[in-house]
Motif scaffolding. Structure first.
Motif, PDB file in Angstrom:
ATOM      1  N   HIS A   2       0.739  -1.232  -0.042  1.00  0.00           N
ATOM      2  CA  HIS A   2      -0.007   0.088  -0.017  1.00  0.00           C
ATOM      3  C   HIS A   2       0.870   1.351   0.115  1.00  0.00           C
ATOM      4  O   HIS A   2       0.785   2.187  -0.525  1.00  0.00           O
ATOM      5  CB  HIS A   2      -0.802  -0.151   1.162  1.00  0.00           C
ATOM      6  CG  HIS A   2      -1.717   1.336   1.441  1.00  0.00           C
ATOM      7  ND1 HIS A   2      -2.533   1.883   0.709  1.00  0.00           N
ATOM      8  CD2 HIS A   2      -1.243   2.314   2.423  1.00  0.00           C
ATOM      9  CE1 HIS A   2      -2.813   3.242   1.227  1.00  0.00           C
ATOM     10  NE2 HIS A   2      -2.223   3.203   2.399  1.00  0.00           N
ATOM     11  N   LYS A   3       1.950   1.165   0.936  1.00  0.00           N
ATOM     12  CA  LYS A   3       2.625   2.364   0.778  1.00  0.00           C
ATOM     13  C   LYS A   3       3.727   2.719  -0.330  1.00  0.00           C
ATOM     14  O   LYS A   3       3.589   3.811  -0.739  1.00  0.00           O
ATOM     15  CB  LYS A   3       3.767   2.161   2.138  1.00  0.00           C
ATOM     16  CG  LYS A   3       3.194   2.138   3.678  1.00  0.00           C
ATOM     17  CD  LYS A   3       4.240   1.902   4.590  1.00  0.00           C
ATOM     18  CE  LYS A   3       3.504   1.916   6.082  1.00  0.00           C
ATOM     19  NZ  LYS A   3       4.797   1.576   7.058  1.00  0.00           N
ATOM     20  N   LEU A   4       4.036   1.818  -0.917  1.00  0.00           N
ATOM     21  CA  LEU A   4       4.602   1.882  -2.017  1.00  0.00           C
ATOM     22  C   LEU A   4       3.863   2.234  -3.416  1.00  0.00           C
ATOM     23  O   LEU A   4       4.338   3.136  -4.095  1.00  0.00           O
ATOM     24  CB  LEU A   4       5.555   0.730  -2.452  1.00  0.00           C
ATOM     25  CG  LEU A   4       5.330  -0.452  -3.019  1.00  0.00           C
ATOM     26  CD1 LEU A   4       4.988  -0.220  -4.660  1.00  0.00           C
ATOM     27  CD2 LEU A   4       6.104  -1.613  -2.601  1.00  0.00           C
ATOM     28  N   LEU A   5       2.720   1.919  -3.337  1.00  0.00           N
ATOM     29  CA  LEU A   5       1.519   2.219  -4.384  1.00  0.00           C
ATOM     30  C   LEU A   5       1.434   3.671  -4.178  1.00  0.00           C
ATOM     31  O   LEU A   5       1.182   4.451  -5.254  1.00  0.00           O
ATOM     32  CB  LEU A   5       0.549   1.371  -4.372  1.00  0.00           C
ATOM     33  CG  LEU A   5       0.734   0.058  -4.924  1.00  0.00           C
ATOM     34  CD1 LEU A   5      -0.587  -0.603  -4.953  1.00  0.00           C
ATOM     35  CD2 LEU A   5       1.142   0.229  -6.649  1.00  0.00           C
ATOM     36  N   GLU A   6       1.262   4.223  -2.854  1.00  0.00           N
ATOM     37  CA  GLU A   6       0.788   5.654  -2.536  1.00  0.00           C
ATOM     38  C   GLU A   6       2.226   6.644  -2.973  1.00  0.00           C
ATOM     39  O   GLU A   6       1.906   7.636  -3.697  1.00  0.00           O
ATOM     40  CB  GLU A   6       0.639   5.641  -1.256  1.00  0.00           C
ATOM     41  CG  GLU A   6      -0.580   4.915  -0.551  1.00  0.00           C
ATOM     42  CD  GLU A   6      -1.836   5.843  -0.804  1.00  0.00           C
ATOM     43  OE1 GLU A   6      -2.187   6.826  -0.537  1.00  0.00           O
ATOM     44  OE2 GLU A   6      -2.701   5.285  -1.854  1.00  0.00           O
ATOM     45  N   ARG A   7       3.298   6.059  -3.056  1.00  0.00           N
ATOM     46  CA  ARG A   7       4.323   6.652  -3.414  1.00  0.00           C
ATOM     47  C   ARG A   7       4.385   6.553  -4.690  1.00  0.00           C
ATOM     48  O   ARG A   7       4.927   7.924  -5.463  1.00  0.00           O
ATOM     49  CB  ARG A   7       5.860   6.014  -2.835  1.00  0.00           C
ATOM     50  CG  ARG A   7       7.019   6.759  -3.202  1.00  0.00           C
ATOM     51  CD  ARG A   7       7.324   7.947  -2.270  1.00  0.00           C
ATOM     52  NE  ARG A   7       8.460   8.876  -2.760  1.00  0.00           N
ATOM     53  CZ  ARG A   7       9.669   8.439  -2.624  1.00  0.00           C
ATOM     54  NH1 ARG A   7       9.968   7.145  -1.925  1.00  0.00           N
ATOM     55  NH2 ARG A   7      10.666   9.119  -3.254  1.00  0.00           N
ATOM     56  N   VAL A   8       4.202   5.550  -5.506  1.00  0.00           N
ATOM     57  CA  VAL A   8       4.158   5.625  -6.738  1.00  0.00           C
ATOM     58  C   VAL A   8       3.304   6.782  -7.582  1.00  0.00           C
ATOM     59  O   VAL A   8       3.431   7.463  -8.387  1.00  0.00           O
ATOM     60  CB  VAL A   8       4.021   4.313  -7.617  1.00  0.00           C
ATOM     61  CG1 VAL A   8       3.796   4.269  -8.885  1.00  0.00           C
ATOM     62  CG2 VAL A   8       5.196   3.224  -7.326  1.00  0.00           C
ATOM     63  N   ALA A   9       2.091   6.714  -6.933  1.00  0.00           N
ATOM     64  CA  ALA A   9       1.122   7.643  -7.295  1.00  0.00           C
ATOM     65  C   ALA A   9       1.309   9.061  -7.333  1.00  0.00           C
ATOM     66  O   ALA A   9       1.254  10.012  -8.110  1.00  0.00           O
ATOM     67  CB  ALA A   9      -0.160   7.371  -6.586  1.00  0.00           C
TER      68      ALA A   9
END
Length: 336
Positions: free
Chosen positions: A284-291
């Motif tokens: 979840h955290k890395l997808l938020e960062r990618v977004a």
């Protein structure tokens, strides 16, 4: 609800290989989101499972592990999302896939979709972004902003994972990024994504590296045909270098790594969801960062081709292109 599924493993040329069907709507569990699927993208894992995994007891098997959509309902224990949120994610191999109008997914492996992207362009990102991020920062243990004087060779840089890995390595580290591609159009794509150099993986890799003035590299990300390239990769790596891979070689003689004290790192982005690891929330955290990086313009979507509506005919075309090995970027389908 509409869904696309298969009942037996068949060649993609068979019209029964993927079929349009109707299924009951799923129900969200305590930590699940119920998502209205707006767009999907297709990955090699879809084709591998379709070819090799027979559905049990005559049940329909739904594939699809890249989704962009809208949250319709949330489970009783959900804290990260609410109905109406636009989301993107790669899902969980142990559960039904996202090639359906409605899909349930654990919130811990979901991110808020980039606000600057359409659903179709967002759907191209999750699986490849997670794989590339985990390979670079967790498996190879390269820290953001680090890597000055070191080099990363990405074998198969024009594919889905390679397309995002090139960007992450170029934008978030100081590594010299060398990608491989075997055709003029894919080589141009890899350069456009930010690779410092592009070499031809249909030629001996060591010779190709020497052609551009590089004797050895510090890291290798082997994304395809690792077994075929292993001797060349070992030769290309510096002593005490690191080799990471994502593919599934039939055999791999790791004794060849010993003389140089090379380390081997396997990346499989479904490990966290498959084993319900304590750190599932990291996805979840890395997808938020990618977004965030997408919205800042630091990264760009790896959207390649739009194949139209989400239906069996278009998915069969997408599987066929992936199996041909000629896809550039991600194949996306949108709407039912």
């Amino acid at each position: 609800m509409k869904a696309i599924a298969y009942y037996q493993s068949l060649p993609i040329t068979d019209t029964q290989a993927l079929q349009d069907i109707e299924l009951p709507a799923p129900v969200a569990g305590p930590r699940d989101l119920l998502v209205e699927v707006k767009a999907i993208s297709v990955n090699p894992v879809d084709t591998k499972i379709r070819r090799n995994v027979q559905p049990q007891d005559g049940a329909a098997k739904v594939l699809g592990w890249d989704v962009a959509g809208v949250v319709k309902a949330v489970g009783s224990d959900v804290t990260l999302f609410q109905p109406g949120d636009k989301v993107f994610y790669a899902g969980d191999l142990t559960r039904s896939g996202g090639n359906a109008e409605l899909h349930v997914v654990d919130e811990r492996i979901v991110g808020h979709a980039p606000s600057s992207l359409s659903f179709s362009h967002a759907a191209a990102l999750p699986l490849t972004a997670i794989t590339a991020w985990e390979l670079l920062f967790e498996r190879l243990q390269i820290a953001e902003g680090q890597g000055e004087g070191q080099s990363l060779l990405i074998v198969g840089a024009a594919g889905g994972v390679g397309s995002i890995l090139v960007q992450l390595a170029r934008q978030l580290t100081s590594l010299k990024v060398i990608g491989t591609a075997s055709r003029p159009e894919t080589a141009a794509w890899v350069r456009e994504l930010g690779a410092h150099e592009v070499i031809d993986h249909s030629q001996p890799l060591s010779e190709e590296l020497r052609r551009i003035g590089i004797e050895h590299v510090t890291y290798v990300a082997s994304l395809t045909n690792t077994e075929q390239h292993l001797d060349q990769l070992v030769e290309a790596l510096k002593p005490q270098g690191k080799l990471a891979l994502i593919d599934d070689p039939d055999s791999l003689d790791i004794k060849k790594l010993k003389r140089k004290s090379l380390s081997l790192h396997w990346e499989f982005m479904y490990t966290r969801s498959m084993f319900q690891t304590d750190d599932m929330l990291e996805q979840h955290k890395l997808l938020e960062r990618v977004a965030q990086l997408i919205d800042l313009g630091t990264l760009k979507t790896t959207f390649g081709e739009h194949f139209g509506a989400i239906n069996a005919e278009n998915l069969r075309r997408a599987h066929a292109l992936l199996e041909s090995g000629k896809a550039k970027g991600k194949i996306v389908l949108e709407g039912f």
